[in-house]
Design a protein around this motif. Structure first.
Motif, PDB file in Angstrom:
ATOM      1  N   LEU A   1       1.417   9.331   2.022  1.00 18.93           N
ATOM      2  CA  LEU A   1       1.115   8.402   0.933  1.00 18.93           C
ATOM      3  C   LEU A   1       1.913   8.879  -0.273  1.00 18.93           C
TER       4      LEU A   1
ATOM      5  N   HIS B   1       0.812  -1.221   0.000  1.00 21.85           N
ATOM      6  CA  HIS B   1       0.000   0.000   0.000  1.00 21.85           C
ATOM      7  C   HIS B   1       0.845   1.271   0.000  1.00 21.85           C
TER       8      HIS B   1
ATOM      9  N   VAL C   1       0.074  14.289   1.427  1.00 26.23           N
ATOM     10  CA  VAL C   1      -1.198  13.567   1.473  1.00 26.23           C
ATOM     11  C   VAL C   1      -1.029  12.377   2.414  1.00 26.23           C
TER      12      VAL C   1
ATOM     13  N   ASN D   1      -2.344  13.854  -9.327  1.00 29.26           N
ATOM     14  CA  ASN D   1      -3.286  14.804  -8.724  1.00 29.26           C
ATOM     15  C   ASN D   1      -2.597  15.676  -7.684  1.00 29.26           C
ATOM     16  N   ALA D   2      -1.731  15.035  -6.904  1.00 27.64           N
ATOM     17  CA  ALA D   2      -1.016  15.780  -5.861  1.00 27.64           C
ATOM     18  C   ALA D   2      -0.076  16.808  -6.493  1.00 27.64           C
TER      19      ALA D   2
ATOM     20  N   LYS E   1      -2.906   7.483  -9.579  1.00 29.12           N
ATOM     21  CA  LYS E   1      -3.842   8.611  -9.702  1.00 29.12           C
ATOM     22  C   LYS E   1      -3.500   9.715  -8.714  1.00 29.12           C
ATOM     23  N   LEU E   2      -3.150   9.270  -7.518  1.00 26.51           N
ATOM     24  CA  LEU E   2      -2.916  10.250  -6.455  1.00 26.51           C
ATOM     25  C   LEU E   2      -1.701  11.125  -6.756  1.00 26.51           C
TER      26      LEU E   2
ATOM     27  N   ARG F   1      -1.443  19.864 -15.210  1.00 27.00           N
ATOM     28  CA  ARG F   1      -1.863  18.494 -15.505  1.00 27.00           C
ATOM     29  C   ARG F   1      -0.885  17.851 -16.501  1.00 27.00           C
TER      30      ARG F   1
ATOM     31  N   TYR G   1      -3.492   3.059  -6.496  1.00 31.87           N
ATOM     32  CA  TYR G   1      -4.075   4.394  -6.255  1.00 31.87           C
ATOM     33  C   TYR G   1      -3.042   5.505  -6.417  1.00 31.87           C
TER      34      TYR G   1
ATOM     35  N   GLN H   1      -2.247  19.670  -7.569  1.00 29.00           N
ATOM     36  CA  GLN H   1      -2.716  20.427  -6.408  1.00 29.00           C
ATOM     37  C   GLN H   1      -1.593  21.260  -5.801  1.00 29.00           C
TER      38      GLN H   1
END
Lengths: 327, 211, 741
Positions: A240, A145, A230, A314-315, A310-311, A289, A307, A318
């Motif tokens: 993460l 994970h 995050v 996105n991070a 994707k994360l 992006r 995950y 952001q």
């Protein structure tokens, strides 16, 4: 814990000599990582050489940039007015790490050398090539994970847990090192290793070498910066994914960018191609992006960390948006 | 039962062992720097007491205003020194791995985790624990505020919370509820006293007393 | 005698805790903190396989290590008579064969204690423990619930339940069939389990231990070691949190007692943090199926709740997972089934809201899903299906202010500002969602005893063996006593946490106030009467001609209503030349009057969350918790109890999950850095609203249980809010960012 021998030293040379003499000797400064590992039987040094009182804790402005002593505490660096003004990304990253108490104990040198938090590394009854070469990587087909999506090998998919190092990578730090044969400088990008065939070797630091300082060149990233971490609770948790982002803007146009990620690889992960892609572009979410997509090239996930594919982008988006002030 | 009544004034056993330490302390200082002797003592299993003494090294530190000259094994953490050798059990052991904050004490005014500190590394330092936070029988304003706002339930994390809370204000990190929440996140509370802890800190901060 | 300033305390006052000063000053002593002369230290060695047996244990190096006094394992451990006796399910709280420490070479679970290293210092004991080498004969283990549902068993003490037609939901105009899951959650009280044991001779033992139930602890030790009641004392005035995890005797207690027997010295055994994950209980993993059906108007016509939870191979641990489903709504057709999945793990243990917490996550999530399917407001759906009486027992409620909870909570929260469409509320990058859920939890009263003594100086001592692991029971009992005796609370001392004191049930199941509080209420009422009698009969009494009915107690005196005569308790005793007056009582539990009613606490929780649209992080913005716990005895400690449940609920909903690697059957995140419990920054402002109306049945104070009710349904309220924010329904807790991306 075995009853190791303890030596307090007051000079860098004496400390290095003391460790050099004994194959089972280790330096100890803040102790927040080493003591943890010793209590769990992951490492068992016969001798600890206390370097916490070495005169290496100053934060000094240099002709160009800053020199941060290896014994400076994480909290001292994070609260330092000059660092906050000129290297706010570093201050933010430090502030995001651990807890106020641990930041009062952990040193800059120790933070750089902290070891992975991989569950398999931590449990001495489970296989781990980093802890015990040749036993296999428990995480590869286990619970991964938290694990790497970049730069891993089949021998090890652990990640480096530091926040501070993500900012140091983004800010082009240099690690100053002293050893029995003299001093050397190591570019931060070269300091931590990828696991390859030797996951038990985290860095290029030789056993008898001591980190004395970290230097940062003058940075253009004093205003539009953001360290995004995050995590699965609001504070006091490992990332993460984390992103250190800095932009130098002129009107809406990006002049320079610095970008690095944590929680994705065996070392702080500098995103050089993404940085390049940002230069000359307008500050828009689409620009960010696009850079994030470039940053993610070559990423590969395992059973439990898909995950992150994707994360992580996105991070990045952001963090850049926040840095640019358009979040 | 009389033999085993808890003894709050340091049991005789403690004093005795401390006298033993003192007897050996000058010798120990010298011995501490000669590892082979010590290791030999341990591995060849000399008289256990002797071997034990050789493995100890001297330590002077101040705890709650009292100077202590001790001889301890290097592997003893500050937390275990306080709890098991100095009978200062107000500093709690919640995890022993630096992950909960229950053992927070002040060392030279800075909040740190006693479980992740080797006692020998505190040579010459001033340690303040919950027992030494206030003078005499009075309570420190933060302790008063915790009582008033019910900033505790089981009480086990409480000493660490209070030591951390005092430092939080001293450090200048108590300017808003959000800032307090972030800077108190190194002290876990499983009972859920957080909202009351934040209220207690806000009140002490607002009172503006020198802490 | 100078009249002291009397601050009258009443039931209901927000009094400070009586033990707060001890706790804030570090003076409160917990199980491992008794400075006993010549105390030595025991460290448990634990297994690194999940199933099999010990082939060989090499203890030679450990025995020779400095400071070592003994290494105890299955080969040399003192025989425990209770262990030799074998399985005894008569009256046992968990069905099966309890774990027997150092009994034989069998391994039933990973991290099973297999040896105890005892040495003069903690460091020496720790080191010695690390030198013990173990060789195992390993067998194939099972630790994965999901993969073993086909091996599930019907518990010996579980009954399936049905009313009306089973599976009626299938024929409902609107129906859903849904599966939910909750992971293993670990109590993780801040104080790791610890015991210090001291033998006096061969027949008498004292344990300073972490227990929620000093009497249970005493009885279990008596049984195990075949000792007389007067020879076993369990002392536990301060407990650093327990949440159910200290409601049985565990290996650290047995180890300390055995160690003290072997060494002849007091032995202290404290668990390491990683050892509390698979040795002293946990909340089992649950896998739950809910079928729910309603008319188009939203009237429930059928609910089916089938649940699996995990247990060990040696005991059948059952919990009340389907109980809220049976009673929360007025549904005519309802059936439940409950099965256990035996795994090669230690036995789970009651964990705050045991069963109800996991079960209500499924039920209250399903209600929300049904509300969306019906296009009815989730609160309106619940109101439509309000149960006017207990639909399971067919009994009237002892009291039920759930509707008031809904109303108060919704008003304060601003539920009417919620726009129903998922994803319709947003603030910057954050999607905002509002969710709610209801809760129900048994409210009962058990038998308990108490002694009250008025001393020559007029002060009163009240005693009970009850523990106070944090709820503030000692405080409210002091308050109840002072209230009944109409005296300054400072003149009342409550003594607790010792098995030598009058019998009390364990402090769990949210029944301490009702049970022990009633005993204290009764014993103080008796003492009051006794003092009134003595006031009348004292030599030359000014009240000699008064009837008991004319007398009032006020400000620590017995006197007339018009206050013209007031005799202090001290003077009454003095004139009788009595050093003290003592009364005791044995308060009954439920009883026939209470059996005519169904006693429950109720709550309605309203939650606002925000979910980051890019990172999937969930943060709780605010919580309104409206609770019907009868009369609130102490607003301050009761509010803290609600904060506690909400904090637990946030943890359960968003972050708590014990992860195992099933290949090895081992816990992976068994520490507080990786097993996430909420930090200060995770807990938002919480508004607590109490209905605060007395329950007329359960106890004389009018109180119902408070410690667990706000947690029931809470994790569903968050999941429902997350759905409202994002349109993503998370049916497997915890709701971590990876599930929302």
């Amino acid at each position: 814990m075995n009853n190791f021998q303890y030596i307090r030293t007051t000079s860098t040379k004496a400390a290095i000599d003391a460790v050099a003499k004994d194959p089972d000797a280790r330096f100890i400064a803040g102790g927040t990582n080493l003591l943890d590992l010793m209590k769990r039987g992951i490492v068992s040094p016969e001798k600890l050489v206390d370097i916490s009182r070495l005169p290496l804790n100053k934060i000094e402005r240099e002709a160009s940039g800053v020199r941060i002593g290896a014994m400076a505490l994480n909290s001292e660096v994070a609260e330092n007015a000059f660092i906050k003004e000129k290297f706010p990304l570093l201050a933010q990253a430090l502030q995001a790490g651990a807890s106020a108490q641990l930041r009062n104990m952990a040193t800059v040198g120790g933070n750089i050398l902290q070891r992975t938090r991989c569950h398999y590394f931590y449990d001495t009854s489970l296989p781990c090539n980093k802890r015990e070469p040749g036993t296999g990587c428990g995480a590869l087909e286990g619970n991964n994970h938290m694990h790497a999506i970049f730069g891993f090998s089949e021998k090890c998919i652990a990640v480096h847990p530091s926040d501070m190092c993500v900012a140091l990578a983004a800010l082009d730090a240099t690690v100053l090192v002293s050893g029995p044969t003299g001093d050397r400088k190591i570019a931060f990008a070269d300091f931590h290793r990828l696991p390859g065939d030797k996951p038990h070797v985290d860095t290029v630091l030789e056993k008898n070498e001591l980190i004395t300082a970290v230097t940062l060149p003058d940075s253009p990233f004093t205003k539009n910066v953001h360290y995004l971490k995050v995590r699965e609770r609001a504070s006091y948790a490992f990332a993460l994914v984390s992103v250190a982002a800095g932009l130098q803007l002129e009107n809406d146009t990006i002049q320079r960018a610095c970008l690095a990620m944590g929680g994705v690889a065996h070392k702080p992960w500098r995103l050089a191609s993404a940085e390049k892609a940002l230069i000359g572009k307008k500050v828009t979410e689409a620009t960010f992006r696009q850079a994030a997509e470039i940053a993610m090239q070559g990423a590969k996930s395992f059973e439990h960390n898909a995950y992150k594919l994707k994360l992580a982008p996105n991070a990045i988006v952001q963090a850049l948006k926040t840095a640019a002030g358009i979040a | 039962m009389t033999d085993h009544q808890p003894d709050d004034n340091n049991s005789e056993g403690l004093d005795e062992s401390r006298r033993d330490f003192l007897k050996h302390s000058s010798l120990l200082t010298a011995m501490a720097l000669t590892p082979s002797t010590v290791l030999k003592a341990a591995s060849s299993q000399w008289d256990e007491r002797l071997a034990g003494a050789f493995e100890k090294i001297s330590l002077s530190l101040e705890v709650n205003g009292t100077k202590h000259s001790l001889a301890i094994e290097p592997r003893v953490t500050l937390l275990d020194l306080l709890r098991e050798q100095l009978a200062l059990t107000g500093t709690k052991k919640g995890c022993d791995y630096g992950q909960c904050g229950a053992c927070t004490v002040h060392v030279d005014g800075r909040r740190v985790l006693a479980c992740m500190s080797l006692a020998v590394m505190q040579e010459g330092r001033k340690v303040t624990t919950i027992e030494g936070l206030a003078g005499g029988d009075t309570l420190h304003p933060m302790q008063e505020a915790f009582v008033k706002h019910d900033g505790l339930q089981c009480g086990y994390c409480t000493p660490g919370q209070i030591m951390s809370a005092v430092a939080c204000i001293r450090e200048g990190h108590a300017n808003s509820a959000e800032e307090i929440q972030e800077y108190m996140s190194g002290n876990l509370c499983r009972c859920g006293a957080y909202p009351n802890i934040v209220a207690a800190i806000m009140e002490v901060k607002k009172e503006g007393k020198k802490l | 005698m100078e009249k002291a300033f009397i601050k009258k305390v009443q039931i209901g006052d927000a009094m400070d805790r009586v033990d707060a000063r001890l706790k804030v000053s570090g003076a409160a002593r917990y199980a491992a903190e008794y400075t006993l002369k010549s105390v030595v230290y025991g460290v448990l060695v634990t297994s690194t396989i999940a199933k099999g047996s010990i082939k060989e244990m090499d203890t030679r190096a450990a025995e020779k290590a400095p400071g070592v006094l003994a290494i105890i394992n299955h080969k040399n451990a003192p025989k425990v008579p209770g262990h030799q006796a074998g399985t005894d399910n008569e009256g046992s709280r968990v069905y099966g064969q309890e774990f027997r420490l150092f009994y034989d070479n069998k391994i039933y679970h990973n991290d099973q204690p297999i040896a105890l290293a005892i040495a003069s210092t903690p460091e020496q004991a720790e080191h010695a423990a690390s030198l013990i080498k173990v060789h195992y004969a390993q067998e194939k283990h099972q630790t994965n619930s999901k993969a073993n549902t086909s091996n599930a068993i019907t518990p010996a003490r579980g009954k399936d339940y049905s009313r009306g037609t089973a599976y009626a939901f299938k024929n409902a105009p609107v129906n859903l069939e849904l599966e939910y899951g909750t992971p293993i959650q670990v109590h993780n009280p801040m104080e790791p389990h610890a015991t210090t044991a001291v033998w006096e001779g061969a027949t008498k033992v004292t344990v300073y231990n972490k227990t929620q139930a000093t009497k249970l602890s005493q009885q279990e030790i008596m049984k195990a070691f075949d000792l007389k009641e007067e020879n076993v004392q369990a002392i536990s005035p301060f407990v650093g949190g327990a949440f159910g995890s200290s409601s049985r005797v565990w290996p650290q207690e047995m180890a300390a007692i055995m160690g003290a027997k072997v060494t002849g010295k007091p032995v202290k055994v404290a668990l390491k943090r990683d050892q509390v994950f698979n040795m002293v209980g946990y909340r089992p993993r649950s896998i739950q199926k809910i079928g729910i059906g309603a008319t188009a108007e939203g009237i429930l016509t059928g609910i089916t709740h089938e649940a699996f939870t995990s247990t060990s191979q040696y005991e059948q641990f059952t919990e009340r997972i389907v109980d809220p489903t049976k009673t929360l709504y007025n549904c005519p057709n309802l059936n439940t089934a409950y099965k256990l999945i035996p795994l090669d793990m230690s036995t789970p243990c009651w964990t705050r809201g045991p069963g109800e917490t996991s079960g209500s996550f499924a039920l209250e999530s399903a209600m929300d899903e049904l509300a969306y399917a019906l296009n009815i407001d989730p609160l309106a759906l619940r109101l439509k299906n309000y149960a006017p009486s207990d639909p399971e027992k067919n009994l009237p409620w002892s009291s039920n202010y759930l509707k008031e909870c809904y109303q108060m909570g919704a008003d304060r929260f601003g539920w009417n500002k919620r726009t129903p469409t998922p994803g319709s509320m947003r603030k910057d990058e954050w999607q905002v969602g509002m969710g709610m859920a209801a809760g129900i939890y048994k409210s009962e009263r058990d038998a308990a005893s108490a002694i009250a003594t008025v001393l020559a100086n007029g002060s009163v001592v009240v005693q009970s063996a009850v523990a106070d692991v944090g709820p503030g029971s000692a405080t409210i009992f002091t308050q109840i006593a002072a209230d009944v005796l109409a005296m300054d609370v400072k003149q009342v001392t409550f003594e607790w946490g010792n098995s030598k004191l009058p019998k009390a049930p364990g402090q769990f199941g949210s029944h301490t106030t009702a049970s022990v509080g009633s005993a204290i209420y009764e014993v103080c009422t008796l003492l009051k009467k006794k003092l009134q009698e003595l006031a009348i009969t004292m030599p030359n009494s000014e009240l000699a001609r008064a009837q008991q009915n004319d007398l009032v107690v006020e400000e620590g005196t017995v006197g007339l209503k018009n206050k013209q005569i007031q005799l202090s308790y001290a003077d009454i005793l003095k004139s009788h030349a009595l050093p003290q007056v003592q009364v005791s009582t044995e308060s009954k539990g439920g009883g026939p009057e209470q059996e005519k009613y169904s006693g429950k606490s109720f709550c309605a929780n309203f939650v606002e969350v925000r979910v980051h649209s890019l990172t999937g992080e969930v943060r709780v913005n605010r919580v309104v918790s409206a609770v019907d716990c009868g009369r609130v005895v102490n607003k301050k400690t009761a509010t803290s109890q609600v904060y506690g449940s909400i904090t637990w609920g946030i943890g359960i909903a968003l972050m708590e999950e014990a992860k195992l690697d099933h290949r090895y059957g081992r816990h992976l995140n068994n520490d507080l850095a990786e097993y996430h419990v909420p930090t200060c920054a995770d807990v938002p402002p919480i508004e607590v609203l109490f209905v605060d109306k007395p329950d007329p049945v359960i106890d004389p104070m009018g109180a119902k249980g408070i410690g667990e009710i706000p947690l029931v349904g809470f994790s569903a309220a968050i999941a429902n809010a997350v759905y409202h924010a994002t349109g993503k329904r998370i049916r497997e807790l915890p709701i971590t960012p990876d599930k929302l991306l």
